[in-house]
Design a protein around this motif. Sequence first.
Motif, short mmCIF file in Angstrom:
data_model
loop_
_atom_site.label_atom_id
_atom_site.label_comp_id
_atom_site.label_asym_id
_atom_site.label_seq_id
_atom_site.Cartn_x
_atom_site.Cartn_y
_atom_site.Cartn_z
N UNK A 53 -62.51 27.78 -2.35
CA UNK A 53 -61.43 27.99 -1.39
C UNK A 53 -60.30 26.99 -1.62
N UNK A 54 -59.14 27.40 -1.18
CA UNK A 54 -57.94 26.57 -1.28
C UNK A 54 -58.05 25.44 -0.26
N UNK A 55 -57.99 24.21 -0.75
CA UNK A 55 -58.09 23.06 0.15
C UNK A 55 -56.78 22.26 0.14
N UNK A 56 -55.67 22.99 -0.08
CA UNK A 56 -54.38 22.30 -0.10
C UNK A 56 -54.12 21.59 1.22
N UNK A 57 -54.35 22.32 2.32
CA UNK A 57 -54.10 21.71 3.64
C UNK A 57 -55.02 20.52 3.86
N UNK A 58 -56.28 20.66 3.40
CA UNK A 58 -57.20 19.54 3.60
C UNK A 58 -56.78 18.33 2.78
N UNK A 59 -56.33 18.57 1.52
CA UNK A 59 -55.86 17.47 0.70
C UNK A 59 -54.65 16.79 1.31
N UNK A 60 -53.74 17.64 1.85
CA UNK A 60 -52.58 17.07 2.51
C UNK A 60 -53.00 16.27 3.73
N UNK A 61 -53.98 16.83 4.46
CA UNK A 61 -54.47 16.09 5.63
C UNK A 61 -55.14 14.79 5.22
N UNK A 62 -55.91 14.83 4.11
CA UNK A 62 -56.54 13.60 3.63
C UNK A 62 -55.49 12.57 3.21
N UNK A 63 -54.42 13.08 2.58
CA UNK A 63 -53.36 12.16 2.20
C UNK A 63 -52.71 11.54 3.42
N UNK A 64 -52.41 12.43 4.39
CA UNK A 64 -51.83 11.91 5.64
C UNK A 64 -52.81 10.97 6.33
N UNK A 65 -54.09 11.31 6.25
CA UNK A 65 -55.10 10.47 6.90
C UNK A 65 -55.17 9.11 6.21
N UNK A 66 -55.08 9.13 4.86
CA UNK A 66 -55.10 7.84 4.15
C UNK A 66 -53.90 6.99 4.55
N UNK A 67 -52.73 7.66 4.60
CA UNK A 67 -51.54 6.92 5.02
C UNK A 67 -51.69 6.43 6.46
N UNK A 68 -52.26 7.34 7.28
CA UNK A 68 -52.44 6.96 8.67
C UNK A 68 -53.45 5.82 8.80
N UNK A 69 -54.49 5.85 7.91
CA UNK A 69 -55.47 4.77 7.95
C UNK A 69 -54.85 3.42 7.63
N UNK A 70 -53.93 3.47 6.65
CA UNK A 70 -53.24 2.21 6.34
C UNK A 70 -52.46 1.72 7.54
N UNK A 71 -51.72 2.67 8.14
CA UNK A 71 -50.96 2.30 9.34
C UNK A 71 -51.90 1.87 10.46
N UNK A 72 -53.02 2.62 10.55
CA UNK A 72 -53.97 2.33 11.62
C UNK A 72 -54.60 0.95 11.44
N UNK A 73 -54.88 0.60 10.18
CA UNK A 73 -55.45 -0.73 9.94
C UNK A 73 -54.51 -1.82 10.42
N UNK A 74 -53.22 -1.61 10.15
CA UNK A 74 -52.24 -2.59 10.63
C UNK A 74 -52.23 -2.62 12.16
N UNK A 75 -52.23 -1.40 12.74
CA UNK A 75 -52.19 -1.36 14.21
C UNK A 75 -53.47 -1.93 14.81
N UNK A 76 -54.61 -1.64 14.11
CA UNK A 76 -55.87 -2.19 14.62
C UNK A 76 -55.84 -3.71 14.57
N UNK A 77 -55.33 -4.22 13.45
CA UNK A 77 -55.25 -5.67 13.35
C UNK A 77 -54.36 -6.24 14.45
#
Length: 604
Positions: free
Chosen positions: A234-258
């Motif tokens: 199956x096409x996982x383009x949306x999931x890959x985009x979500x994972x990319x956004x999630x990775x970016x968000x995780x970076x931001x989240x790590x800063x916010x968590x800190x």
Amino acid sequence: MPFKDTRGLDWLIVTVLPESDFMAKINQSIRTTILLCIAALLLGIAICILIARWIVKPIVSVSQSAKALADGAWNQTVEIERSGDLGELARSFNQMAQQLQIAFAKMQSLNQTLAQSETRLQKILESVPVGIVVMDATGRPYYANQKAIQLLGKGVLPSVTPEQIAEVYQLYVAGTDRPYPTEQLMIKRALNGEQASVDDIEIHQGNRIIPIESWGTPIFDESGNILYAIAAFQDITERKQAEKLLAEYNCTLEQQVAERTTALQANEAELRGVYEELRLQEQELRLIADALPVLISYVDANRCFQFINRTYEVWFNRSCDEILGNTVRQLLGEAVYERIEPYINQVFAGQTVPLEAEIPFPDDKRCISGTFIPDFDDNAQVRGFYSLMTDISDRKRAEHTSILEERNRMAREIHDTLAQSFTGILLQIGAAAQVLADDPEATQVHLEMIEELARAGLAGARRSVSALRPRLLEEGNLESALHRIVAQMRATTDTALICETQGIAYSLSTEVENNLLRIGQEALTNAIKYASAGEIRVELVYNETQCILRVKDDGRGFGVGSTPLSGGFGLLGMSERAERIGAQLTIQSQPGQGTEIIVTINRE
């Protein structure tokens, strides 16, 4: 023949005969013999042919039937009335043909079922939003659904070998330009008997890159050999985009968590205080629920108790652990549960249900008033209900006592009013009798006083009777009173109410009409309140010898034999009123078939 004698004769005697005279009969015999031989030969040949045909005919019939069977004509049989090997052969052939017919019919049915199953399976495979490719045991594709063709950009190419799949269908390692290794393809691994999944494959379609996730499944036969392999992706383009956004968000989240860790640490003490406050509030609510003299519970979809307050333990004389997890039927018993089961069914249908009934408890019977409130989930489905029940036994006893006191008061009032009036009348009659002979004019005074006392007593009696008689009967007879009750109730319910009178109405005694009106009113109220009926029919029948009141509904009904008169439906009151006026009360009802209440009383 030679001839010699003594005289010297030496002759040769020759006899000459015509050949025709000598050979005629011989030639005739020869011809006859030849003809007879030819005739015998022809006869023998004919007999041999007939015998051969007689012998060969069943064999030919078997042969022709076998050829017909081979051509698909399954209804072939051989009719040979012989014993021996040919007869046995014919019977065996017929049995074989019959079995072939049965087998062919089963095969046709199986083929039809298989074709239908294959059609359904193909429709299902074509409708799923996942690409599906099937390969045979050699690794060559022979089926792909529309989603697979859309994702791969190509249809089924039977000539493609497993080593050419990555190249032909443009399969690459995600994020690179390297063709995906053939041995790592899910379809190849499935052909090797492995079942797994990967999500690092990309399909290149021109300028478009489609990341996919793929699964491989081998299909084995009964011997454990691989028949074919199925690859789903199956096409996982949306999931890959979500994972990319999630990775970016995780970076931001790590800063916010800190950043917020410090703030959270500062607020930890405050949160602990809030938690402690909530715990105390919960404890207070539990104490309040346990302190209330009300049964509070929660029952789940399996009709098992999940929460109860302490009042349950007191009323049922059981501990909380003994009640929780049990069903309502187990706690209340079969007889009580059958009475309240219709109300529980109503609450699971999504209705808030009021309840008033007398229920036996370990210590004594209690008259309770309760409410069942449905608990809905996010899908608007009832997952349980809350139950609130209060003991109203004291109130019922107070009402009963109040009724008795009112009856006693009315009896005293009637006694005081009528007894005093009639006592005065008796005294005036005695006085009139004494002076009747001496002074007729004084007698007239006493008679006037008697009339005044009688009128006063009559007025007091009418006031007492008026206080006991229903107001609806003051304005007319039983027929008009019933019609007015039905008209009043039509405005308060959506149920169709019909009131009919049959025969010519006649007057009954005040007590009879009063009790018939009360019975009809009680039956009509119960039907509206409990029956969930679409139509309620009230009929008043005036016969020459009997008056019949009938209240019939098409509601859910109940088990007459399993419902006691004190079951909270007013049955006891109706029975007592009917007995009081000498009427016959008949109750006909079955679950799901409505209820009919009939009161029959003889005409006075």
